[in-house]
Write a protein that holds these residues in place. Structure first.
Motif, PDB file in Angstrom:
ATOM      1  N   ASP A  57      20.417 -52.515  28.595  1.00  0.00           N
ATOM      2  CA  ASP A  57      19.886 -53.653  27.849  1.00  0.00           C
ATOM      3  C   ASP A  57      19.082 -53.210  26.631  1.00  0.00           C
ATOM      4  O   ASP A  57      18.925 -53.981  25.675  1.00  0.00           O
ATOM      5  CB  ASP A  57      18.970 -54.500  28.743  1.00  0.00           C
ATOM      6  CG  ASP A  57      19.711 -55.140  29.895  1.00  0.00           C
ATOM      7  OD1 ASP A  57      20.925 -55.384  29.753  1.00  0.00           O
ATOM      8  OD2 ASP A  57      19.081 -55.391  30.941  1.00  0.00           O
ATOM      9  N   HIS A  58      18.561 -51.972  26.677  1.00  0.00           N
ATOM     10  CA  HIS A  58      17.680 -51.488  25.606  1.00  0.00           C
ATOM     11  C   HIS A  58      18.049 -50.049  25.270  1.00  0.00           C
ATOM     12  O   HIS A  58      17.269 -49.110  25.512  1.00  0.00           O
ATOM     13  CB  HIS A  58      16.218 -51.593  26.036  1.00  0.00           C
ATOM     14  CG  HIS A  58      15.821 -52.981  26.439  1.00  0.00           C
ATOM     15  ND1 HIS A  58      15.415 -53.934  25.527  1.00  0.00           N
ATOM     16  CD2 HIS A  58      15.796 -53.586  27.655  1.00  0.00           C
ATOM     17  CE1 HIS A  58      15.145 -55.064  26.163  1.00  0.00           C
ATOM     18  NE2 HIS A  58      15.376 -54.872  27.446  1.00  0.00           N
ATOM     19  N   TYR A 195      19.276 -61.630  36.618  1.00  0.00           N
ATOM     20  CA  TYR A 195      18.688 -60.592  35.772  1.00  0.00           C
ATOM     21  C   TYR A 195      18.596 -61.037  34.318  1.00  0.00           C
ATOM     22  O   TYR A 195      17.661 -60.668  33.602  1.00  0.00           O
ATOM     23  CB  TYR A 195      19.471 -59.292  35.900  1.00  0.00           C
ATOM     24  CG  TYR A 195      19.165 -58.533  37.163  1.00  0.00           C
ATOM     25  CD1 TYR A 195      17.904 -57.974  37.366  1.00  0.00           C
ATOM     26  CD2 TYR A 195      20.113 -58.388  38.168  1.00  0.00           C
ATOM     27  CE1 TYR A 195      17.602 -57.291  38.535  1.00  0.00           C
ATOM     28  CE2 TYR A 195      19.830 -57.701  39.341  1.00  0.00           C
ATOM     29  CZ  TYR A 195      18.568 -57.158  39.518  1.00  0.00           C
ATOM     30  OH  TYR A 195      18.258 -56.485  40.679  1.00  0.00           O
ATOM     31  N   ALA A 196      19.567 -61.835  33.878  1.00  0.00           N
ATOM     32  CA  ALA A 196      19.493 -62.365  32.519  1.00  0.00           C
ATOM     33  C   ALA A 196      18.253 -63.242  32.357  1.00  0.00           C
ATOM     34  O   ALA A 196      17.562 -63.185  31.321  1.00  0.00           O
ATOM     35  CB  ALA A 196      20.763 -63.153  32.196  1.00  0.00           C
ATOM     36  N   LYS A 197      17.952 -64.046  33.368  1.00  0.00           N
ATOM     37  CA  LYS A 197      16.752 -64.878  33.322  1.00  0.00           C
ATOM     38  C   LYS A 197      15.494 -64.022  33.304  1.00  0.00           C
ATOM     39  O   LYS A 197      14.559 -64.284  32.534  1.00  0.00           O
ATOM     40  CB  LYS A 197      16.734 -65.818  34.529  1.00  0.00           C
ATOM     41  CG  LYS A 197      15.528 -66.764  34.566  1.00  0.00           C
ATOM     42  CD  LYS A 197      15.516 -67.696  33.372  1.00  0.00           C
ATOM     43  CE  LYS A 197      14.346 -68.652  33.415  1.00  0.00           C
ATOM     44  NZ  LYS A 197      14.301 -69.535  32.225  1.00  0.00           N
ATOM     45  N   TRP A 198      15.458 -62.999  34.142  1.00  0.00           N
ATOM     46  CA  TRP A 198      14.308 -62.095  34.158  1.00  0.00           C
ATOM     47  C   TRP A 198      14.150 -61.401  32.815  1.00  0.00           C
ATOM     48  O   TRP A 198      13.051 -61.260  32.285  1.00  0.00           O
ATOM     49  CB  TRP A 198      14.483 -61.086  35.300  1.00  0.00           C
ATOM     50  CG  TRP A 198      13.288 -60.202  35.540  1.00  0.00           C
ATOM     51  CD1 TRP A 198      12.072 -60.241  34.909  1.00  0.00           C
ATOM     52  CD2 TRP A 198      13.193 -59.145  36.486  1.00  0.00           C
ATOM     53  NE1 TRP A 198      11.244 -59.267  35.397  1.00  0.00           N
ATOM     54  CE2 TRP A 198      11.899 -58.590  36.370  1.00  0.00           C
ATOM     55  CE3 TRP A 198      14.078 -58.620  37.428  1.00  0.00           C
ATOM     56  CZ2 TRP A 198      11.484 -57.520  37.163  1.00  0.00           C
ATOM     57  CZ3 TRP A 198      13.654 -57.558  38.206  1.00  0.00           C
ATOM     58  CH2 TRP A 198      12.377 -57.018  38.080  1.00  0.00           C
ATOM     59  N   ASN A 199      15.259 -60.997  32.227  1.00  0.00           N
ATOM     60  CA  ASN A 199      15.210 -60.345  30.918  1.00  0.00           C
ATOM     61  C   ASN A 199      14.638 -61.267  29.846  1.00  0.00           C
ATOM     62  O   ASN A 199      13.928 -60.826  28.944  1.00  0.00           O
ATOM     63  CB  ASN A 199      16.608 -59.865  30.514  1.00  0.00           C
ATOM     64  CG  ASN A 199      16.758 -58.362  30.653  1.00  0.00           C
ATOM     65  OD1 ASN A 199      15.836 -57.606  30.373  1.00  0.00           O
ATOM     66  ND2 ASN A 199      17.929 -57.925  31.072  1.00  0.00           N
ATOM     67  N   GLU A 200      14.954 -62.540  29.939  1.00  0.00           N
ATOM     68  CA  GLU A 200      14.372 -63.504  28.992  1.00  0.00           C
ATOM     69  C   GLU A 200      12.847 -63.507  29.089  1.00  0.00           C
ATOM     70  O   GLU A 200      12.142 -63.524  28.078  1.00  0.00           O
ATOM     71  CB  GLU A 200      14.889 -64.917  29.287  1.00  0.00           C
ATOM     72  CG  GLU A 200      16.336 -65.174  28.917  1.00  0.00           C
ATOM     73  CD  GLU A 200      16.744 -66.591  29.306  1.00  0.00           C
ATOM     74  OE1 GLU A 200      15.845 -67.437  29.539  1.00  0.00           O
ATOM     75  OE2 GLU A 200      17.954 -66.850  29.401  1.00  0.00           O
ATOM     76  N   LEU A 201      12.347 -63.483  30.312  1.00  0.00           N
ATOM     77  CA  LEU A 201      10.904 -63.501  30.518  1.00  0.00           C
ATOM     78  C   LEU A 201      10.250 -62.210  30.030  1.00  0.00           C
ATOM     79  O   LEU A 201       9.096 -62.215  29.575  1.00  0.00           O
ATOM     80  CB  LEU A 201      10.595 -63.709  32.004  1.00  0.00           C
ATOM     81  CG  LEU A 201      11.121 -64.993  32.642  1.00  0.00           C
ATOM     82  CD1 LEU A 201      10.861 -64.992  34.137  1.00  0.00           C
ATOM     83  CD2 LEU A 201      10.482 -66.218  32.001  1.00  0.00           C
ATOM     84  N   ALA A 203      11.275 -60.353  27.512  1.00  0.00           N
ATOM     85  CA  ALA A 203      11.512 -60.087  26.088  1.00  0.00           C
ATOM     86  C   ALA A 203      10.240 -59.802  25.289  1.00  0.00           C
ATOM     87  O   ALA A 203      10.206 -58.873  24.476  1.00  0.00           O
ATOM     88  CB  ALA A 203      12.297 -61.238  25.470  1.00  0.00           C
ATOM     89  N   TRP A 206       8.728 -55.897  25.783  1.00  0.00           N
ATOM     90  CA  TRP A 206       9.420 -54.652  25.480  1.00  0.00           C
ATOM     91  C   TRP A 206       8.887 -54.048  24.184  1.00  0.00           C
ATOM     92  O   TRP A 206       8.658 -54.774  23.204  1.00  0.00           O
ATOM     93  CB  TRP A 206      10.919 -54.902  25.339  1.00  0.00           C
ATOM     94  CG  TRP A 206      11.604 -55.135  26.641  1.00  0.00           C
ATOM     95  CD1 TRP A 206      11.876 -56.341  27.207  1.00  0.00           C
ATOM     96  CD2 TRP A 206      12.053 -54.155  27.571  1.00  0.00           C
ATOM     97  NE1 TRP A 206      12.487 -56.163  28.421  1.00  0.00           N
ATOM     98  CE2 TRP A 206      12.599 -54.839  28.675  1.00  0.00           C
ATOM     99  CE3 TRP A 206      12.050 -52.751  27.570  1.00  0.00           C
ATOM    100  CZ2 TRP A 206      13.155 -54.179  29.765  1.00  0.00           C
ATOM    101  CZ3 TRP A 206      12.593 -52.092  28.657  1.00  0.00           C
ATOM    102  CH2 TRP A 206      13.139 -52.799  29.744  1.00  0.00           C
TER     103      TRP A 206
END
Length: 213
Positions: A57-58, A195-201, A203, A206
């Motif tokens: 993702d990063h 995990y996409a939802k967690w990644n939104e939170l 953001a 990072w």
């Protein structure tokens, strides 16, 4: 003692994967090769952390996945010295579900959690993530009843230590406190949408990639 602890951890992880149906996804096979040197971010915790390829993702950042299946707060505390030698800028912590599964009370879990935070807060920007809901058949009503009180303790610990709180539970739980089917493949572990939802939170927390610094 260390070898024994490692063997117990490995056995616990395999048991958790078999018992809960969590698929084994070897990080080295599914993710880019881990880069050496100081870490931008360490993702730390249990199988909820381990089950995702955060590096993909990063790709511009040095991201270490240090989630371990079946880990409790005590297990995480016992691994901290090996993590801190990577001098992380940010540490994202999600742990506590396995403590509940072991029958620990909320005050007992919170006390161990505070030990982890006390060691991490002085050396990195700390992000604490609330324990998500559980709808797995093996999550009893009594175990579920401890999740919200534990998350209140995590929020208090975050505030007391100037840590960022990510309320994953509040963001995904259904009105009756269950894990949405759309975000989990077994009622406990997250799927790609989860995990996409967690990644939104995550953001906002990072670090900026080197190209933007």
């Amino acid at each position: 003692m260390l070898i024994g602890a490692m063997l117990l951890g490995a056995v616990g992880a395999l048991v958790a994967r078999h018992f809960y149906g969590w698929p084994i996804v070897p990080d080295e096979d599914s993710c880019p090769i881990e880069r050496p040197g100081p870490a931008d971010v360490i993702m730390l915790g249990d199988s909820l952390v381990e089950g995702h390829c955060w590096k993909a993702d990063h790709p511009e950042l040095v991201v270490l996945n240090r989630g371990r299946a079946a880990n409790t707060t005590t297990d995480v505390y016992n691994r901290l010295d090996e993590l801190l030698v990577r001098h992380p800028k940010v540490i994202v912590l999600l742990v506590g579900a396995n403590d509940i599964d072991r029958g620990w009370t909320v005050p007992e879990i919170a006390a161990e959690y505070r030990k982890v935070v006390a060691k991490l807060a002085p050396v990195a920007r700390l992000v604490l993530v609330t324990v998500p809901p559980c709808s797995h058949p093996n999550c009893s009503a009594e175990e579920k009843s401890r999740i919200v009180p534990l998350n209140r303790e995590i929020a208090r610990i975050a505030q007391a230590n100037n840590a960022r709180l990510i309320d994953l539970y509040g963001a995904i739980a259904t009105p009756d406190g269950e894990m949405p089917h759309a975000l989990s493949f077994d009622g406990l572990h997250l799927n790609a949408a989860g995990y996409a939802k967690w990644n939104e939170l995550l953001a906002p927390v990072w670090p900026r990639p080197p190209s933007e610094r």
